[in-house]
Design a protein around this motif. Sequence first.
Motif, PDB file in Angstrom:
ATOM      1  N   ASN A   1      43.349  16.271  45.288  1.00 21.66           N
ATOM      2  CA  ASN A   1      42.804  15.141  44.535  1.00 21.66           C
ATOM      3  C   ASN A   1      42.522  15.528  43.077  1.00 21.66           C
ATOM      4  OD1 ASN A   1      42.877  13.473  46.788  1.00 21.66           O
ATOM      5  ND2 ASN A   1      40.740  13.821  47.330  1.00 21.66           N
ATOM      6  N   ILE A   2      41.922  16.685  42.898  1.00 21.59           N
ATOM      7  CA  ILE A   2      41.589  17.134  41.536  1.00 21.59           C
ATOM      8  C   ILE A   2      42.862  17.400  40.746  1.00 21.59           C
ATOM      9  CG2 ILE A   2      40.490  18.956  40.185  1.00 21.59           C
ATOM     10  CD1 ILE A   2      38.517  19.289  42.567  1.00 21.59           C
ATOM     11  N   ALA A   3      43.797  18.137  41.340  1.00 21.67           N
ATOM     12  CA  ALA A   3      45.036  18.485  40.638  1.00 21.67           C
ATOM     13  C   ALA A   3      45.827  17.244  40.249  1.00 21.67           C
ATOM     14  CB  ALA A   3      45.889  19.407  41.512  1.00 21.67           C
ATOM     15  N   MET A   4      45.791  16.207  41.083  1.00 22.17           N
ATOM     16  CA  MET A   4      46.540  14.979  40.823  1.00 22.17           C
ATOM     17  C   MET A   4      45.778  14.016  39.917  1.00 22.17           C
ATOM     18  SD  MET A   4      49.358  15.555  42.417  1.00 22.17           S
ATOM     19  CE  MET A   4      50.142  13.950  42.304  1.00 22.17           C
ATOM     20  N   GLY A   5      44.533  14.347  39.574  1.00 18.82           N
ATOM     21  CA  GLY A   5      43.744  13.466  38.719  1.00 18.82           C
ATOM     22  C   GLY A   5      43.141  12.283  39.451  1.00 18.82           C
ATOM     23  N   TRP A   6      43.023  12.388  40.791  1.00 20.99           N
ATOM     24  CA  TRP A   6      42.440  11.318  41.585  1.00 20.99           C
ATOM     25  C   TRP A   6      40.950  11.559  41.775  1.00 20.99           C
ATOM     26  CZ3 TRP A   6      46.683  12.296  45.776  1.00 20.99           C
ATOM     27  CH2 TRP A   6      47.919  11.820  45.298  1.00 20.99           C
ATOM     28  N   GLU A   7      40.252  10.552  42.307  1.00 26.82           N
ATOM     29  CA  GLU A   7      38.843  10.709  42.644  1.00 26.82           C
ATOM     30  C   GLU A   7      38.696  11.861  43.635  1.00 26.82           C
ATOM     31  OE1 GLU A   7      35.141   8.013  44.411  1.00 26.82           O
ATOM     32  OE2 GLU A   7      37.126   7.125  44.114  1.00 26.82           O
ATOM     33  N   GLU A   8      37.745  12.747  43.365  1.00 29.17           N
ATOM     34  CA  GLU A   8      37.650  13.997  44.111  1.00 29.17           C
ATOM     35  C   GLU A   8      37.427  13.800  45.610  1.00 29.17           C
ATOM     36  OE1 GLU A   8      35.109  18.199  43.797  1.00 29.17           O
ATOM     37  OE2 GLU A   8      34.954  16.665  42.226  1.00 29.17           O
ATOM     38  N   ASN A   9      36.692  12.776  45.980  1.00 30.62           N
ATOM     39  CA  ASN A   9      36.375  12.586  47.399  1.00 30.62           C
ATOM     40  C   ASN A   9      37.306  11.591  48.099  1.00 30.62           C
ATOM     41  OD1 ASN A   9      35.480  10.272  46.189  1.00 30.62           O
ATOM     42  ND2 ASN A   9      33.393  10.354  46.987  1.00 30.62           N
ATOM     43  N   LEU A  10      38.459  11.286  47.476  1.00 28.73           N
ATOM     44  CA  LEU A  10      39.390  10.325  48.046  1.00 28.73           C
ATOM     45  C   LEU A  10      39.888  10.808  49.408  1.00 28.73           C
ATOM     46  CD1 LEU A  10      40.545   7.631  46.942  1.00 28.73           C
ATOM     47  CD2 LEU A  10      42.594   8.890  46.254  1.00 28.73           C
ATOM     48  N   GLY A  11      39.724   9.974  50.422  1.00 24.55           N
ATOM     49  CA  GLY A  11      40.166  10.318  51.766  1.00 24.55           C
ATOM     50  C   GLY A  11      39.280  11.305  52.490  1.00 24.55           C
ATOM     51  N   LEU A  12      38.128  11.642  51.911  1.00 26.13           N
ATOM     52  CA  LEU A  12      37.286  12.687  52.480  1.00 26.13           C
ATOM     53  C   LEU A  12      35.866  12.219  52.790  1.00 26.13           C
ATOM     54  CD1 LEU A  12      38.420  15.705  50.267  1.00 26.13           C
ATOM     55  CD2 LEU A  12      38.810  15.443  52.728  1.00 26.13           C
ATOM     56  N   ASN A  13      35.674  10.924  52.854  1.00 33.95           N
ATOM     57  CA  ASN A  13      34.339  10.389  53.187  1.00 33.95           C
ATOM     58  C   ASN A  13      34.168  10.403  54.704  1.00 33.95           C
ATOM     59  OD1 ASN A  13      33.430   9.842  50.522  1.00 33.95           O
ATOM     60  ND2 ASN A  13      34.812   8.082  50.462  1.00 33.95           N
ATOM     61  N   LEU A  14      33.933  11.600  55.217  1.00 40.17           N
ATOM     62  CA  LEU A  14      33.871  11.818  56.663  1.00 40.17           C
ATOM     63  C   LEU A  14      32.431  12.028  57.110  1.00 40.17           C
ATOM     64  CD1 LEU A  14      36.783  14.411  56.765  1.00 40.17           C
ATOM     65  CD2 LEU A  14      36.952  11.980  57.295  1.00 40.17           C
ATOM     66  N   LYS A  15      32.059  11.386  58.213  1.00 34.24           N
ATOM     67  CA  LYS A  15      30.704  11.514  58.739  1.00 34.24           C
ATOM     68  C   LYS A  15      30.656  12.550  59.850  1.00 34.24           C
ATOM     69  CE  LYS A  15      27.142   9.075  61.335  1.00 34.24           C
ATOM     70  NZ  LYS A  15      27.088  10.199  62.293  1.00 34.24           N
ATOM     71  N   PRO A  16      29.610  13.397  59.897  1.00 33.38           N
ATOM     72  CA  PRO A  16      29.492  14.353  60.992  1.00 33.38           C
ATOM     73  C   PRO A  16      29.193  13.657  62.315  1.00 33.38           C
ATOM     74  CG  PRO A  16      27.498  14.388  59.665  1.00 33.38           C
ATOM     75  CD  PRO A  16      28.484  13.505  58.953  1.00 33.38           C
ATOM     76  N   ALA A  17      29.475  14.353  63.394  1.00 32.03           N
ATOM     77  CA  ALA A  17      29.166  13.839  64.729  1.00 32.03           C
ATOM     78  C   ALA A  17      27.889  14.514  65.219  1.00 32.03           C
ATOM     79  CB  ALA A  17      30.308  14.108  65.688  1.00 32.03           C
ATOM     80  N   ALA A  18      26.823  13.746  65.409  1.00 30.14           N
ATOM     81  CA  ALA A  18      25.532  14.331  65.769  1.00 30.14           C
ATOM     82  C   ALA A  18      25.408  14.621  67.263  1.00 30.14           C
ATOM     83  CB  ALA A  18      24.402  13.390  65.348  1.00 30.14           C
ATOM     84  N   PHE A  19      26.272  13.998  68.067  1.00 24.53           N
ATOM     85  CA  PHE A  19      26.193  14.234  69.521  1.00 24.53           C
ATOM     86  C   PHE A  19      27.541  13.955  70.156  1.00 24.53           C
ATOM     87  CE2 PHE A  19      24.330  10.149  68.308  1.00 24.53           C
ATOM     88  CZ  PHE A  19      25.186   9.270  68.917  1.00 24.53           C
TER      89      PHE A  19
END
Length: 320
Positions: A302-320
């Motif tokens: 994402n950074i190298a391509m000049g895109w938003e850094e968190n693109l495609g990476l808004n992942l939530k943890p699994a608590a259980f």
Amino acid sequence: MKTAGIVGANGYTGSELVRVLAFHPNVTLSFLYSRSNSGTKISDLYPDLTAVCEMDLTDKPEEVDILFLCLPHKESQNWLTQNPVNDETLVIDLGNDFRLEGRFGERNFIYGLPEINKKNLLNSKSVANPGCFATAIQLALLPLAEKGVLNEVYTTGITGSTGAGQSLQATTHFTWRNDNISAYKTLTHQHVDEILQQLDTLNDKKVSLNFVPWRGDFARGIFTSSTVKSDLELSDIYQLYKEFYEDEPFVKVSEKAIDLKQVVNTNRCVIHIEKNENVVVIHSAVDNLLKGASGQAVQNMNIAMGWEENLGLNLKPAAF
């Protein structure tokens, strides 16, 4: 849309990269390379990818905009030698071939820890993705290194079985790993040189790192604890860390105790600091397959391509 190929898609990091990129809005997968499983559907190897990606693995690479190398250590150079890549292709190596010596032909690989190298990563065509333990330990120590107060560091860290790769080994059998913990590569882990290379560029003096890694009886995640001595007040240390990471989307400094489940299945690193007299302990936790490997590779893309850094990476943890 940019095209991407994954070499070594049959491994843990490769298949995790398939899972992340399948939902990336700016990337389409063109090929998944595997010599040993050519002709097999990726979803037959990893049923969790059913209805996510049904592509066949192939031993014939194609020309793409972005190439990810998810190969065993020391095999990326051989693959690039045998399969020349267009100079304009962004190559991201998830192995350790280029972390210490970053040149291959005309390519100069940038060390891909975004929290210290973001400016150099922008528009880069060659990225050396950091190791998993190296990521967790560096993120725990970088603010103190920039302050120039690091000297002797004692670190312990525990990792899940996926850190050993997909190939079956005696220490990854369920019967051995279950209800079991062991130390390995004490003081000799391959990530130590990589960590010191970065810390020494920030710190006023050379850093001594004494690292004891542990095998845990769980599948994924890394939890490290680094012990140093400092006369700084705990409140000042927290302020130092929060200022250092205030613009970093994937690093969270917590004044509450942290646990591994806060980061598993995410590209995040969480950090917690404790102090008694002049002894400081910095805890850090990451998912070894995401912030420690495939997620960070996508962050670097994402950074190298000049895109938003968190693109495609808004992942939530699994608590259980």
